[in-house]
Design a protein around this motif. Structure first.
Motif, PDB file in Angstrom:
ATOM      1  N   GLY A   1       2.562   1.297   5.464  1.00 38.01           N
ATOM      2  CA  GLY A   1       1.561   0.709   6.341  1.00 38.01           C
ATOM      3  C   GLY A   1       0.163   0.794   5.788  1.00 38.01           C
ATOM      4  O   GLY A   1      -0.111   1.515   4.827  1.00 38.01           O
ATOM      5  N   THR A   2      -0.719   0.038   6.427  1.00 34.66           N
ATOM      6  CA  THR A   2      -2.145   0.062   6.132  1.00 34.66           C
ATOM      7  C   THR A   2      -2.890   0.087   7.450  1.00 34.66           C
ATOM      8  O   THR A   2      -2.632  -0.738   8.321  1.00 34.66           O
ATOM      9  N   ALA A   3      -3.785   1.047   7.585  1.00 30.57           N
ATOM     10  CA  ALA A   3      -4.627   1.143   8.771  1.00 30.57           C
ATOM     11  C   ALA A   3      -6.059   0.799   8.378  1.00 30.57           C
ATOM     12  O   ALA A   3      -6.553   1.281   7.352  1.00 30.57           O
ATOM     13  N   LYS A   4      -6.686  -0.062   9.161  1.00 26.33           N
ATOM     14  CA  LYS A   4      -8.090  -0.411   8.947  1.00 26.33           C
ATOM     15  C   LYS A   4      -8.845   0.004  10.197  1.00 26.33           C
ATOM     16  O   LYS A   4      -8.548  -0.488  11.283  1.00 26.33           O
ATOM     17  N   LEU A   5      -9.797   0.911  10.031  1.00 26.03           N
ATOM     18  CA  LEU A   5     -10.546   1.452  11.152  1.00 26.03           C
ATOM     19  C   LEU A   5     -12.032   1.188  10.982  1.00 26.03           C
ATOM     20  O   LEU A   5     -12.599   1.493   9.916  1.00 26.03           O
ATOM     21  N   PRO A   6     -12.688   0.625  12.000  1.00 22.00           N
ATOM     22  CA  PRO A   6     -14.140   0.464  11.929  1.00 22.00           C
ATOM     23  C   PRO A   6     -14.779   1.851  11.851  1.00 22.00           C
ATOM     24  O   PRO A   6     -14.450   2.734  12.641  1.00 22.00           O
ATOM     25  N   LEU A   7     -15.667   2.060  10.873  1.00 19.09           N
ATOM     26  CA  LEU A   7     -16.284   3.373  10.694  1.00 19.09           C
ATOM     27  C   LEU A   7     -17.653   3.212  10.049  1.00 19.09           C
ATOM     28  O   LEU A   7     -17.762   2.728   8.915  1.00 19.09           O
ATOM     29  N   LYS A   8     -18.690   3.586  10.782  1.00 23.17           N
ATOM     30  CA  LYS A   8     -20.052   3.467  10.265  1.00 23.17           C
ATOM     31  C   LYS A   8     -20.803   4.753  10.577  1.00 23.17           C
ATOM     32  O   LYS A   8     -20.766   5.244  11.694  1.00 23.17           O
TER      33      LYS A   8
ATOM     34  N   ARG B   1       8.360  12.822   5.190  1.00 19.26           N
ATOM     35  CA  ARG B   1       7.110  13.243   4.574  1.00 19.26           C
ATOM     36  C   ARG B   1       6.327  12.021   4.090  1.00 19.26           C
ATOM     37  O   ARG B   1       6.907  11.014   3.719  1.00 19.26           O
ATOM     38  N   PHE B   2       5.010  12.186   4.098  1.00 14.53           N
ATOM     39  CA  PHE B   2       4.153  11.168   3.505  1.00 14.53           C
ATOM     40  C   PHE B   2       4.119  11.410   1.997  1.00 14.53           C
ATOM     41  O   PHE B   2       4.146  12.545   1.535  1.00 14.53           O
ATOM     42  N   VAL B   3       4.042  10.328   1.237  1.00 12.71           N
ATOM     43  CA  VAL B   3       4.010  10.414  -0.222  1.00 12.71           C
ATOM     44  C   VAL B   3       2.537  10.401  -0.656  1.00 12.71           C
ATOM     45  O   VAL B   3       1.870   9.364  -0.544  1.00 12.71           O
ATOM     46  N   PRO B   4       2.027  11.549  -1.149  1.00 17.67           N
ATOM     47  CA  PRO B   4       0.611  11.597  -1.536  1.00 17.67           C
ATOM     48  C   PRO B   4       0.235  10.546  -2.576  1.00 17.67           C
ATOM     49  O   PRO B   4      -0.840   9.942  -2.494  1.00 17.67           O
ATOM     50  N   GLU B   5       1.112  10.311  -3.542  1.00 16.02           N
ATOM     51  CA  GLU B   5       0.820   9.348  -4.606  1.00 16.02           C
ATOM     52  C   GLU B   5       0.768   7.912  -4.093  1.00 16.02           C
ATOM     53  O   GLU B   5       0.220   7.036  -4.763  1.00 16.02           O
ATOM     54  N   ALA B   6       1.348   7.655  -2.938  1.00 16.40           N
ATOM     55  CA  ALA B   6       1.362   6.306  -2.363  1.00 16.40           C
ATOM     56  C   ALA B   6       0.320   6.161  -1.252  1.00 16.40           C
ATOM     57  O   ALA B   6       0.332   5.180  -0.516  1.00 16.40           O
ATOM     58  N   THR B   7      -0.567   7.147  -1.140  1.00 16.98           N
ATOM     59  CA  THR B   7      -1.590   7.130  -0.093  1.00 16.98           C
ATOM     60  C   THR B   7      -2.956   6.907  -0.721  1.00 16.98           C
ATOM     61  O   THR B   7      -3.353   7.648  -1.621  1.00 16.98           O
ATOM     62  N   GLU B   8      -3.650   5.888  -0.251  1.00 18.64           N
ATOM     63  CA  GLU B   8      -4.982   5.580  -0.765  1.00 18.64           C
ATOM     64  C   GLU B   8      -5.957   5.459   0.398  1.00 18.64           C
ATOM     65  O   GLU B   8      -5.619   4.904   1.442  1.00 18.64           O
TER      66      GLU B   8
ATOM     67  N   SER C   1      -3.953   3.204   3.132  1.00 15.50           N
ATOM     68  CA  SER C   1      -2.615   2.688   2.833  1.00 15.50           C
ATOM     69  C   SER C   1      -1.718   3.891   2.613  1.00 15.50           C
ATOM     70  O   SER C   1      -2.118   4.850   1.946  1.00 15.50           O
ATOM     71  N   PHE C   2      -0.496   3.844   3.154  1.00 11.54           N
ATOM     72  CA  PHE C   2       0.365   5.012   3.076  1.00 11.54           C
ATOM     73  C   PHE C   2       1.836   4.630   3.048  1.00 11.54           C
ATOM     74  O   PHE C   2       2.213   3.497   3.350  1.00 11.54           O
ATOM     75  N   GLN C   3       2.651   5.630   2.694  1.00  4.43           N
ATOM     76  CA  GLN C   3       4.103   5.480   2.744  1.00  4.43           C
ATOM     77  C   GLN C   3       4.688   6.810   3.220  1.00  4.43           C
ATOM     78  O   GLN C   3       4.292   7.875   2.739  1.00  4.43           O
TER      79      GLN C   3
ATOM     80  N   GLU D   1       2.018   1.906  16.112  1.00  2.55           N
ATOM     81  CA  GLU D   1       3.459   1.917  15.855  1.00  2.55           C
ATOM     82  C   GLU D   1       3.746   1.122  14.582  1.00  2.55           C
ATOM     83  O   GLU D   1       3.246   0.012  14.407  1.00  2.55           O
ATOM     84  N   TYR D   2       4.549   1.718  13.692  1.00  5.09           N
ATOM     85  CA  TYR D   2       4.921   1.083  12.428  1.00  5.09           C
ATOM     86  C   TYR D   2       6.444   0.992  12.346  1.00  5.09           C
ATOM     87  O   TYR D   2       7.142   1.921  12.745  1.00  5.09           O
ATOM     88  N   PRO D   3       6.963  -0.097  11.795  1.00  5.58           N
ATOM     89  CA  PRO D   3       8.419  -0.242  11.671  1.00  5.58           C
ATOM     90  C   PRO D   3       9.000   0.696  10.609  1.00  5.58           C
ATOM     91  O   PRO D   3       8.362   0.973   9.598  1.00  5.58           O
TER      92      PRO D   3
END
Length: 147
Positions: free
Chosen positions: A105-112, A30-37, A48-50, A95-97
């Protein structure tokens, strides 16, 4: 095995849509909501997520991150007023280890969001929101987070 994985992913997606919250398979990933920004600076969305209790074959898992930005703008020009809604979406699967059953992990996506200001009008942002949807392709864990 691929058919079974597809069925598991479909079942997790249906459960997620029914519950409106985080869902995972029987392996309890499961993803941890408190660790997701989630943040967005107008050109780049950062998530950012865990994910915890991850059990997969191998040392990595693939996580999809979809971010949608919605912007409501009011524009005026003399007596004319325009209410404008614009939206844009970005999607990345990476893919994340997996380390000791945890994925960080942290995902950075171009978004405009394009086109919220028509020529000659004075505009002000009335409301903006950003929503991220995370899905682990191997565990079926999902999470929706708004900013």
């Amino acid at each position: 095995m691929l058919f079974e994985k597809t069925l598991r992913t479909a079942a997790a997606t249906m459960a997620f849509l029914a519950s409106g919250s985080a869902t995972a398979h029987a392996d309890e990933a499961r993803f941890v909501p408190e660790a997701t920004e989630v943040s967005w600076d107008g050109t780049v969305a950062t998530v950012s997520f865990q994910e915890v209790d991850v059990v997969v074959e191998g040392t990595a898992t693939t996580i999809s991150v979809k971010v949608t930005a919605d912007v409501d703008v009011v524009c005026t020009k003399g007596q004319s007023t325009l209410d404008i809604h614009r939206s844009a979406t970005a999607l990345a699967a990476t893919e994340y280890p997996v380390e000791d059953g945890t994925v960080t992990g942290t995902a950075k996506l171009p978004l405009k969001v394009k086109g919220p200001q028509p020529p000659g009008y004075s505009c002000a942002v009335r409301h903006r929101s950003v929503t991220a949807v995370l899905e682990d392709f191997l565990t079926g864990a999902t999470l929706v987070r708004e900013a």
